[in-house]
Design a protein around this motif. Structure first.
Motif, PDB file in Angstrom:
ATOM      1  N   UNK A 206     -10.323  -7.781 -16.122  1.00  0.00           N
ATOM      2  CA  UNK A 206     -11.568  -7.298 -16.730  1.00  0.00           C
ATOM      3  C   UNK A 206     -11.338  -6.069 -17.602  1.00  0.00           C
ATOM      4  N   UNK A 207     -10.094  -5.564 -17.613  1.00  0.00           N
ATOM      5  CA  UNK A 207      -9.756  -4.364 -18.369  1.00  0.00           C
ATOM      6  C   UNK A 207     -10.667  -3.199 -17.981  1.00  0.00           C
ATOM      7  N   UNK A 208     -10.899  -3.076 -16.660  1.00  0.00           N
ATOM      8  CA  UNK A 208     -11.753  -1.999 -16.151  1.00  0.00           C
ATOM      9  C   UNK A 208     -10.982  -0.679 -16.155  1.00  0.00           C
ATOM     10  N   UNK A 209     -11.649   0.383 -16.533  1.00  0.00           N
ATOM     11  CA  UNK A 209     -11.029   1.711 -16.567  1.00  0.00           C
ATOM     12  C   UNK A 209     -11.099   2.346 -15.182  1.00  0.00           C
ATOM     13  N   UNK A 210     -10.059   2.162 -14.386  1.00  0.00           N
ATOM     14  CA  UNK A 210     -10.044   2.699 -13.029  1.00  0.00           C
ATOM     15  C   UNK A 210      -8.964   3.768 -12.914  1.00  0.00           C
ATOM     16  N   UNK A 211      -9.217   4.738 -12.043  1.00  0.00           N
ATOM     17  CA  UNK A 211      -8.261   5.797 -11.779  1.00  0.00           C
ATOM     18  C   UNK A 211      -7.296   5.417 -10.657  1.00  0.00           C
ATOM     19  N   UNK A 212      -7.843   4.789  -9.598  1.00  0.00           N
ATOM     20  CA  UNK A 212      -7.013   4.449  -8.442  1.00  0.00           C
ATOM     21  C   UNK A 212      -7.689   3.358  -7.632  1.00  0.00           C
ATOM     22  N   UNK A 213      -6.896   2.603  -6.890  1.00  0.00           N
ATOM     23  CA  UNK A 213      -7.400   1.580  -5.976  1.00  0.00           C
ATOM     24  C   UNK A 213      -6.655   1.751  -4.657  1.00  0.00           C
ATOM     25  N   UNK A 214      -7.391   1.959  -3.563  1.00  0.00           N
ATOM     26  CA  UNK A 214      -6.764   2.132  -2.256  1.00  0.00           C
ATOM     27  C   UNK A 214      -7.537   1.339  -1.210  1.00  0.00           C
ATOM     28  N   UNK A 215      -6.859   1.057  -0.098  1.00  0.00           N
ATOM     29  CA  UNK A 215      -7.528   0.462   1.059  1.00  0.00           C
ATOM     30  C   UNK A 215      -7.676   1.540   2.119  1.00  0.00           C
ATOM     31  N   UNK A 216      -8.910   1.863   2.496  1.00  0.00           N
ATOM     32  CA  UNK A 216      -9.163   2.910   3.479  1.00  0.00           C
ATOM     33  C   UNK A 216      -8.872   2.402   4.891  1.00  0.00           C
ATOM     34  N   UNK A 217      -8.899   3.341   5.839  1.00  0.00           N
ATOM     35  CA  UNK A 217      -8.624   2.992   7.233  1.00  0.00           C
ATOM     36  C   UNK A 217      -9.634   2.004   7.793  1.00  0.00           C
ATOM     37  N   UNK A 218     -10.870   2.010   7.262  1.00  0.00           N
ATOM     38  CA  UNK A 218     -11.897   1.089   7.757  1.00  0.00           C
ATOM     39  C   UNK A 218     -11.791  -0.286   7.103  1.00  0.00           C
ATOM     40  N   UNK A 219     -10.766  -0.498   6.264  1.00  0.00           N
ATOM     41  CA  UNK A 219     -10.559  -1.792   5.647  1.00  0.00           C
ATOM     42  C   UNK A 219     -11.265  -1.983   4.321  1.00  0.00           C
ATOM     43  N   UNK A 220     -12.087  -1.026   3.928  1.00  0.00           N
ATOM     44  CA  UNK A 220     -12.810  -1.118   2.666  1.00  0.00           C
ATOM     45  C   UNK A 220     -11.877  -0.742   1.517  1.00  0.00           C
TER      46      UNK A 220
END
Length: 263
Positions: A206-220
């Motif tokens: 989608x060519x989205x302008x994102x800074x970071x992508x992480x998986x949190x401890x709650x799985x989200x």
């Protein structure tokens, strides 16, 4: 008619329990029960010495009359969503078909189980009454030297500023510029039940302008963006068929620390 007051209740980490109300609690209650006719949210952090503390969430004026954690939680959620909906109507009008920001906030409110008629009544009341209000930001230091940023919408600027200053004084705080380096405005998108790899793949396609992508401890899976890219990024994910379970722009602190009961 005046806007119904809402205010943020701080999420405070305390080192122990005590029967008496702590200064952070008193500070939050003092702000929340002033009856200023404003919509507000506040964020707290320690002085800029590396000890940074809490964020706030919107808080209903009548929350003291509610009983039980479920009611309190729902009151905060309702106030928060209605505030964002009012802001969207103010910016782009009351029609969600032409106001994409309003449409997004309405969807988010419905996901959090806000009744559709409650949303419609608030939009209608705001539009029909042509409520006039200004946005105001007040910074200062509150209980325990915690830095505080209060963002408000009010129909009486002078009264609001005066009431907020009184709340600071009551806890031996002071109104003062704390600096933008303590709090960072960040666009947040959350995805539940979706692998991080899938979110990353869609963001690339989608060519989205994102800074970071992480998986949190709650799985989200959490995607962060610059505030200026937030709405475009949400739209990009939605058009790609992956709608976030939650999306908002937050003031975030880098480090959280405990604020003792006595502070």
């Amino acid at each position: 008619p005046r806007l119904r007051p809402t205010l943020a209740a701080p999420v405070v980490s305390t080192s122990h329990k005590a029967p008496a109300a702590s200064k952070p609690d008193i500070f939050a209650q003092r702000l929340g029960l002033m009856g200023m006719g404003m919509l507000a949210g506040f964020h707290m952090a320690r002085r800029p010495d590396g000890r940074v503390i809490v964020r706030g969430r919107n808080y209903e004026k009548n929350i003291r009359g509610k009983k039980g954690p479920a009611e309190r939680k729902q009151a905060k959620i309702t106030a928060k969503h209605l505030r964002m909906i009012v802001l969207a109507v103010k910016e782009g009008g009351p029609d969600p078909a032409t106001n994409t920001m309003l449409n997004r906030y309405i969807k988010a409110a419905l996901k959090d189980n806000l009744p559709k008629d409650t949303i419609d009544r608030r939009i209608k009341a705001f539009t029909a009454s042509k409520e006039s209000f200004e946005e105001v930001e007040v910074q200062g230091y509150g209980p325990g030297g915690a830095a505080v940023v209060i963002e408000a919408m009010t129909d009486n600027m002078n009264r609001t500023r005066s009431a907020i200053k009184d709340a600071f004084k009551e806890v031996n705080g002071e109104v003062k510029n704390v600096g933008d380096h303590i709090f960072k405005l960040t666009g947040i998108l959350e995805f539940e039940g979706v692998p991080e790899e899938k979110v990353f793949e869609v963001s690339m396609e989608a060519e989205a302008d994102v800074e970071d992508i992480i998986t949190r401890e709650d799985g989200v899976v959490e995607v962060t963006t610059l505030p200026s890219d937030f709405h475009a990024t949400v739209t990009a994910f939605e058009e790609a068929g992956l709608e976030p379970s939650k999306s908002e722009v937050q003031r975030r602190v880098e480090v959280e620390a405990q604020l003792s009961h006595e502070q």
